[in-house]
Design a protein around this motif. Structure first.
Motif, mmCIF file in Angstrom:
data_model
loop_
_atom_site.group_PDB
_atom_site.id
_atom_site.type_symbol
_atom_site.label_atom_id
_atom_site.label_comp_id
_atom_site.label_asym_id
_atom_site.label_seq_id
_atom_site.Cartn_x
_atom_site.Cartn_y
_atom_site.Cartn_z
ATOM 1 N N VAL A 63 0.867 -1.180 0.000
ATOM 2 C CA VAL A 63 0.000 0.000 0.000
ATOM 3 C C VAL A 63 0.901 1.227 0.000
ATOM 4 N N ASP A 64 1.089 1.824 -1.174
ATOM 5 C CA ASP A 64 1.976 2.984 -1.249
ATOM 6 C C ASP A 64 1.315 4.077 -2.075
ATOM 7 N N LYS A 65 1.948 4.511 -3.136
ATOM 8 C CA LYS A 65 1.401 5.601 -3.937
ATOM 9 C C LYS A 65 0.744 5.126 -5.217
ATOM 10 N N ASP A 66 0.446 3.847 -5.299
ATOM 11 C CA ASP A 66 -0.194 3.293 -6.489
ATOM 12 C C ASP A 66 -1.694 3.135 -6.260
ATOM 13 N N ASP A 67 -2.442 3.175 -7.348
ATOM 14 C CA ASP A 67 -3.871 2.920 -7.269
ATOM 15 C C ASP A 67 -4.128 1.465 -6.873
ATOM 16 N N GLU A 68 -5.268 1.247 -6.214
ATOM 17 C CA GLU A 68 -5.752 -0.103 -5.895
ATOM 18 C C GLU A 68 -7.212 -0.184 -6.310
ATOM 19 N N PRO A 69 -7.489 -0.118 -7.600
ATOM 20 C CA PRO A 69 -8.895 -0.149 -8.000
ATOM 21 C C PRO A 69 -9.540 -1.470 -7.609
ATOM 22 N N PRO A 70 -10.803 -1.464 -7.107
ATOM 23 C CA PRO A 70 -11.626 -0.268 -6.936
ATOM 24 C C PRO A 70 -11.513 0.381 -5.554
ATOM 25 N N LEU A 71 -10.584 -0.122 -4.702
ATOM 26 C CA LEU A 71 -10.509 0.403 -3.340
ATOM 27 C C LEU A 71 -10.092 1.864 -3.302
ATOM 28 N N ARG A 72 -9.183 2.251 -4.157
ATOM 29 C CA ARG A 72 -8.766 3.632 -4.154
ATOM 30 C C ARG A 72 -8.145 4.009 -5.493
ATOM 31 N N ALA A 121 -18.226 -3.230 -6.506
ATOM 32 C CA ALA A 121 -18.020 -1.882 -7.049
ATOM 33 C C ALA A 121 -19.236 -1.458 -7.852
ATOM 34 N N ALA A 122 -19.582 -0.175 -7.691
ATOM 35 C CA ALA A 122 -20.639 0.450 -8.491
ATOM 36 C C ALA A 122 -21.936 -0.348 -8.476
ATOM 37 N N GLY A 123 -22.330 -0.817 -7.294
ATOM 38 C CA GLY A 123 -23.628 -1.449 -7.135
ATOM 39 C C GLY A 123 -23.747 -2.852 -7.692
ATOM 40 N N GLY A 124 -22.618 -3.502 -8.038
ATOM 41 C CA GLY A 124 -22.672 -4.847 -8.595
ATOM 42 C C GLY A 124 -22.701 -5.911 -7.509
ATOM 43 N N ASP A 175 -19.457 5.795 -4.097
ATOM 44 C CA ASP A 175 -18.581 5.006 -3.249
ATOM 45 C C ASP A 175 -17.140 5.265 -3.669
ATOM 46 N N ARG A 176 -16.202 4.526 -3.093
ATOM 47 C CA ARG A 176 -14.782 4.804 -3.319
ATOM 48 C C ARG A 176 -14.331 4.482 -4.740
ATOM 49 N N SER A 177 -15.126 3.787 -5.512
ATOM 50 C CA SER A 177 -14.765 3.525 -6.907
ATOM 51 C C SER A 177 -15.070 4.719 -7.798
ATOM 52 N N THR A 178 -15.844 5.682 -7.306
ATOM 53 C CA THR A 178 -16.242 6.841 -8.115
ATOM 54 C C THR A 178 -15.850 8.180 -7.502
#
Length: 413
Positions: A14-23, A99-102, A169-172
């Motif tokens: 957990v650093d400066k990279d994206d973790e889709p869909p968490l962040r 993610a996104a209501g799925g 949510d956090r994905s959007t």
């Protein structure tokens, strides 16, 4: 532990990279970043990340703001570390997420099996966190499962978990913005009530978790709170890392953080520095040769070079499972399971009532103007999100965070 060992390669730093869909840093929201200028090589605000020629606020820069006071005295640093940013850079394995209501998507067959087991085991606990849900026939439903692995020297910063709202949510939406929106109290009717269950698959030294209600609730008695707040009120407590134990709470509303994680046998009397892990480090498990049943975990850099080896007993593992207790919206007349709702139960909103990010931002900005934090109504309508962000965190989130005196009292410092 078998699931974590079998899927050890799925742990990511957990650093400066994206973790889709968490962040994600970029959500396509107008004004969420500032262009990188040659004449201004340093970020215009603290805790920013440079990405694609722009400055973005850190995924959870609100944590950095709230956590700062934990490292202001020697006695606090001995318990919570020196405040080195590397202490919050640990390993995470995203086992499954909606993610996104799925629907819940687990990334391995073992994850699907674990999700089913956790759904059955944790439903009663989640129902107790929000007792009103079971009274109207709503069944808590798992929507997120991830595992964290902290090495000696790592800590969990003071923070709230990221809430979700009907439509957002956090994905959007930026994580810190969702937290600010919840703390503002302006969007309660859109809020999805989620329960977080933290399970400890094995015991470790140090790393105990402190859980506190929002600062605004101190020192009130639950009976004096508004009915909607009673579920989130808990007595401040410390949860030790003990094998087989689980703590269930409203982590979106109750601040929590940990003491330093330590190796087995560490006397817990002095601060220790966190490991300096290279970017994109990997984490893997192997059996210890000649020691039946013993495992160890290896950290390697991006090139596969071995950095360090850690006995499993020294690693603070947690499995966090989030259950949606009160869903954002369900078909009118039905509950989350599809069964007819009770005749006198509250009717859910239709999807047309969902919240959008522009409305969230401008509502928060108008509230900042009302509180005197913005100079004009025009600012509330036009100021970019990247400029509003630090004010939102200071005005909506920081005042809810337990203060230094409350933390010292809870930890008996």
């Amino acid at each position: 532990m078998d699931v974590l060992r079998t899927n050890a390669d799925a742990f990511r730093l957990v650093d400066k990279d994206d973790e889709p869909p968490l962040r994600k840093l970029s959500h396509g929201i107008e004004g969420e970043a500032l262009p990188l200028k040659a004449e201004q090589p340093t970020p215009p605000y603290p805790h920013m990340i440079k990405r694609d020629g722009k400055w973005f606020h850190g995924y959870r820069f609100d944590q950095d703001v709230c956590d700062k006071m934990l490292h202001e005295t020697p006695e606090m640093m001995s318990r919570f570390g020196p405040g080195d940013k590397a202490a919050d850079v640990f390993f995470r394995n995203t086992i499954g997420y909606v993610a996104a209501g799925g629907e819940l998507k687990c990334f391995t067959a073992a994850g699907d099996e674990l999700a089913d087991r956790l759904q059955e085991i944790l439903t009663p606990a989640a129902s107790q966190v929000f007792p009103g849900a079971s009274e109207v026939g709503l069944t808590p439903k798992v929507y997120s499962i991830y595992a964290n692995a902290l090495l000696p020297g790592h800590v969990i910063n003071m923070h709230l978990d990221v809430p979700e709202f009907d439509g957002l949510d956090r994905s959007t939406t930026p994580n810190w913005l969702l937290v600010a929106a919840h703390c503002s109290g302006l969007f309660d009717k859109y809020r999805v009530k989620n329960c977080t269950c933290v399970f400890y698959p094995r015991s470790t030294t140090g790393g105990s978790l402190a859980i506190s209600p929002p600062q605004a609730h101190f020192p009130l008695d639950p009976a004096s709170l508004h009915e909607a707040d009673q579920a989130t009120f808990i007595e401040p407590r410390i949860q030790k890392v003990r094998k087989g134990e689980t703590v269930a709470f409203d982590a979106d509303s109750c601040f929590h953080h940990s003491e330093i994680s330590r190796a087995a046998g560490d006397p817990c009397t002095a601060s220790i520095l966190p490991p300096q892990l290279p970017e994109k480090s990997s984490f893997s498990a192997r059996r210890v040769e000649g020691a039946d049943g013993e495992w160890e975990w290896l950290v390697r850099d991006r090139h596969g070079q071995l950095i360090s080896v850690h006995p499993e007993r020294d690693v603070r593992f947690t499995i966090s499972c989030k259950l949606r207790v009160v869903p954002p919206s369900v078909p009118r007349g039905e509950n989350e399971t599809g069964a007819p709702a009770a005749p006198d139960s509250p009717q859910p909103r239709s999807r047309s009532a969902a919240l959008d990010v522009h409305t969230m931002i401008r509502t928060l900005a108008k509230e900042l103007y009302r509180r005197g934090r913005l100079q004009s109504a025009e600012d509330a309508e036009s100021m970019a999100l990247v400029d509003l962000a630090p004010i939102m965190v200071q005005e909506f989130i920081k005042p809810q965070c337990p203060n230094k005196e409350a933390v010292k009292q809870l930890w008996n410092l």
